[in-house]
Design a protein around this motif. Structure first.
Motif, PDB file in Angstrom:
ATOM      1  N   UNK A  81      30.025  33.055  29.094  1.00  0.00           N
ATOM      2  CA  UNK A  81      30.754  33.146  30.462  1.00  0.00           C
ATOM      3  C   UNK A  81      30.491  34.261  31.049  1.00  0.00           C
ATOM      4  N   UNK A  82      30.416  35.274  30.473  1.00  0.00           N
ATOM      5  CA  UNK A  82      30.100  36.604  31.063  1.00  0.00           C
ATOM      6  C   UNK A  82      29.090  36.819  31.741  1.00  0.00           C
ATOM      7  N   UNK A  83      27.935  36.260  31.112  1.00  0.00           N
ATOM      8  CA  UNK A  83      26.443  36.280  31.770  1.00  0.00           C
ATOM      9  C   UNK A  83      26.627  35.443  32.986  1.00  0.00           C
ATOM     10  N   UNK A  84      27.211  34.078  32.818  1.00  0.00           N
ATOM     11  CA  UNK A  84      27.159  33.281  34.190  1.00  0.00           C
ATOM     12  C   UNK A  84      27.791  34.133  35.490  1.00  0.00           C
ATOM     13  N   UNK A  85      28.779  34.587  34.863  1.00  0.00           N
ATOM     14  CA  UNK A  85      29.709  35.310  36.244  1.00  0.00           C
ATOM     15  C   UNK A  85      28.881  36.477  36.598  1.00  0.00           C
ATOM     16  N   UNK A  86      28.253  37.618  35.683  1.00  0.00           N
ATOM     17  CA  UNK A  86      27.625  38.513  36.306  1.00  0.00           C
ATOM     18  C   UNK A  86      26.323  38.091  36.990  1.00  0.00           C
ATOM     19  N   UNK A  87      25.520  36.953  36.666  1.00  0.00           N
ATOM     20  CA  UNK A  87      24.624  36.359  37.494  1.00  0.00           C
ATOM     21  C   UNK A  87      25.074  35.925  38.862  1.00  0.00           C
ATOM     22  N   UNK A  88      26.063  35.217  38.772  1.00  0.00           N
ATOM     23  CA  UNK A  88      26.883  34.871  40.198  1.00  0.00           C
ATOM     24  C   UNK A  88      26.958  36.130  41.194  1.00  0.00           C
ATOM     25  N   UNK A  89      27.318  37.131  40.424  1.00  0.00           N
ATOM     26  CA  UNK A  89      27.807  38.425  41.227  1.00  0.00           C
ATOM     27  C   UNK A  89      26.494  38.755  41.858  1.00  0.00           C
ATOM     28  N   UNK A  90      25.359  38.991  40.870  1.00  0.00           N
ATOM     29  CA  UNK A  90      24.168  39.433  41.509  1.00  0.00           C
ATOM     30  C   UNK A  90      23.842  38.576  42.507  1.00  0.00           C
ATOM     31  N   UNK A  91      23.704  37.180  42.376  1.00  0.00           N
ATOM     32  CA  UNK A  91      23.088  36.351  43.612  1.00  0.00           C
ATOM     33  C   UNK A  91      23.944  36.297  44.784  1.00  0.00           C
ATOM     34  N   UNK A  92      25.185  37.009  44.685  1.00  0.00           N
ATOM     35  CA  UNK A  92      25.785  36.838  45.900  1.00  0.00           C
ATOM     36  C   UNK A  92      25.674  38.267  46.843  1.00  0.00           C
ATOM     37  N   UNK A  93      25.548  39.448  45.754  1.00  0.00           N
ATOM     38  CA  UNK A  93      25.103  40.481  46.110  1.00  0.00           C
ATOM     39  C   UNK A  93      23.587  40.500  46.976  1.00  0.00           C
ATOM     40  N   UNK A  94      22.630  39.886  46.396  1.00  0.00           N
ATOM     41  CA  UNK A  94      21.285  39.810  46.810  1.00  0.00           C
ATOM     42  C   UNK A  94      21.203  38.884  48.101  1.00  0.00           C
ATOM     43  N   UNK A  95      22.007  38.032  48.301  1.00  0.00           N
ATOM     44  CA  UNK A  95      22.334  36.921  49.436  1.00  0.00           C
ATOM     45  C   UNK A  95      22.919  37.740  50.627  1.00  0.00           C
ATOM     46  N   UNK A  96      23.569  38.748  50.391  1.00  0.00           N
ATOM     47  CA  UNK A  96      24.299  39.582  51.385  1.00  0.00           C
ATOM     48  C   UNK A  96      25.893  38.966  51.420  1.00  0.00           C
ATOM     49  N   UNK A  97      26.113  38.001  50.701  1.00  0.00           N
ATOM     50  CA  UNK A  97      27.387  37.340  50.706  1.00  0.00           C
ATOM     51  C   UNK A  97      28.737  38.191  50.188  1.00  0.00           C
ATOM     52  N   UNK A  98      28.341  39.217  49.354  1.00  0.00           N
ATOM     53  CA  UNK A  98      29.266  40.028  48.780  1.00  0.00           C
ATOM     54  C   UNK A  98      28.714  41.402  48.277  1.00  0.00           C
ATOM     55  N   UNK A  99      29.693  42.241  48.204  1.00  0.00           N
ATOM     56  CA  UNK A  99      29.333  43.586  47.985  1.00  0.00           C
ATOM     57  C   UNK A  99      29.894  44.023  46.541  1.00  0.00           C
ATOM     58  N   UNK A 100      29.252  44.534  45.649  1.00  0.00           N
ATOM     59  CA  UNK A 100      29.874  45.169  44.361  1.00  0.00           C
ATOM     60  C   UNK A 100      30.572  46.292  44.559  1.00  0.00           C
ATOM     61  N   UNK A 101      31.734  46.203  44.114  1.00  0.00           N
ATOM     62  CA  UNK A 101      32.654  47.221  44.016  1.00  0.00           C
ATOM     63  C   UNK A 101      32.999  47.741  42.635  1.00  0.00           C
ATOM     64  N   UNK A 102      32.773  49.014  42.481  1.00  0.00           N
ATOM     65  CA  UNK A 102      32.875  49.475  41.326  1.00  0.00           C
ATOM     66  C   UNK A 102      34.352  49.470  40.573  1.00  0.00           C
TER      67      UNK A 102
END
Length: 273
Positions: A81-102
């Motif tokens: 589950x952790x891998x799928x969510x992390x990949x999801x965050x990366x895809x959204x960030x690369x697509x410009x749909x989300x910004x990673x917040x520390x």
């Protein structure tokens, strides 16, 4: 009583209990969520104590997969589950749909790890309230219909069981259109049924499944804290617990799992009672 009939009687009781809890929401509020999570275990107790007893307490623990920890499944249960969510965050960030917040860490890193671990432990105990019923009781009794059909069926019915609260309250998936959310959610839970079912059959333990269930919820919560979007619908429809990215990840997982189970190298630790 044949196994399939036991499974569907169990499900009828569980769904009725979930509907009953939904009617109590005006009085118990958010407590309806954890109370609903316990309904599969309550239904299991009703089945084994009154409707279709299957032996003493030791045999019951073994039948439900409570008698073994299933340690070999824990790394996959947490990492998947952790891998799928992390990949999801990366895809959204690369697509410009989300910004990673520390993440905001208060205290030491050690304390943050302790906090996450404690949350995972508590989440596992609550998830166990569901999984004792779904993968502990119901799945083994449907294996006679075929392993993969049984895993998919339990996953789908698990999803339907959520609908009384999802459609009548604001406590669960309350953002967006139900016309989109419900189908996405049902597909997600159906595919998750393969992952959870595999863990149950591979390890013979319901504990490994509960850990995976809790890990998915924990990863979803952490991802929500680490993701900033212009609209909450981005997470609801694309990157969240039952978004398109999660569905794609679970589909890939499911294909690999089913191929492995059909390869001849897989030996189930659970047989139909």
């Amino acid at each position: 009583m044949e196994n399939s009939r036991k499974a569907f009687v169990f499900y009828g009781i569980t769904l009725a209990l979930a509907v009953a809890v939904a009617f109590t929401v005006p009085w118990i509020g958010e407590a309806s969520l954890p109370v609903t999570m316990l309904t599969p275990t309550v239904a299991t107790i009703i089945m084994l104590a009154f409707i279709a007893p299957e032996g003493g307490i030791r045999k019951v623990f073994a039948l439900l997969g409570l008698d073994r920890a299933g340690l070999k499944g824990w790394p996959l249960a947490i990492a998947g589950p952790a891998a799928i969510h992390l990949i999801g965050l990366a895809i959204l960030s690369l697509a410009g749909l989300a910004v990673f917040v520390a993440p905001q860490i208060t205290g030491s890193v050690g304390f943050a790890i302790f906090k996450i671990s404690t949350g995972l432990l508590i989440g596992t105990l609550f998830a166990l309230g569901e999984e004792i019923g779904w993968r502990g009781y119901m799945l083994p009794r449907l294996l006679g219909r075929g392993v993969v059909p049984a895993m998919l069926m339990v996953g789908f019915l698990h999803g339907v069981w959520h609908l009384p609260l999802m459609l009548t309250t604001d406590y669960y998936h309350n953002t967006g259109s139900p016309l989109l959310i419900v189908p996405l959610f049902l597909v997600t839970l159906t595919l998750a049924g393969v992952f959870f079912g595999f863990l149950r059959l591979w390890t013979g333990s319901v504990w490994a499944v509960a850990i995976a269930h809790a890990a998915a919820n924990t990863a979803w919560e952490i991802m929500g804290e680490m993701t900033q979007t212009k609209s909450p619908l981005v997470l609801e429809y694309l990157g969240g617990e039952s978004g398109v990215i999660m569905i794609a990840g679970l589909l890939v997982f499911s294909i690999f799992i089913i191929r492995h189970m059909k390869s001849g190298k897989f030996k189930s630790a659970v047989e139909s009672p």
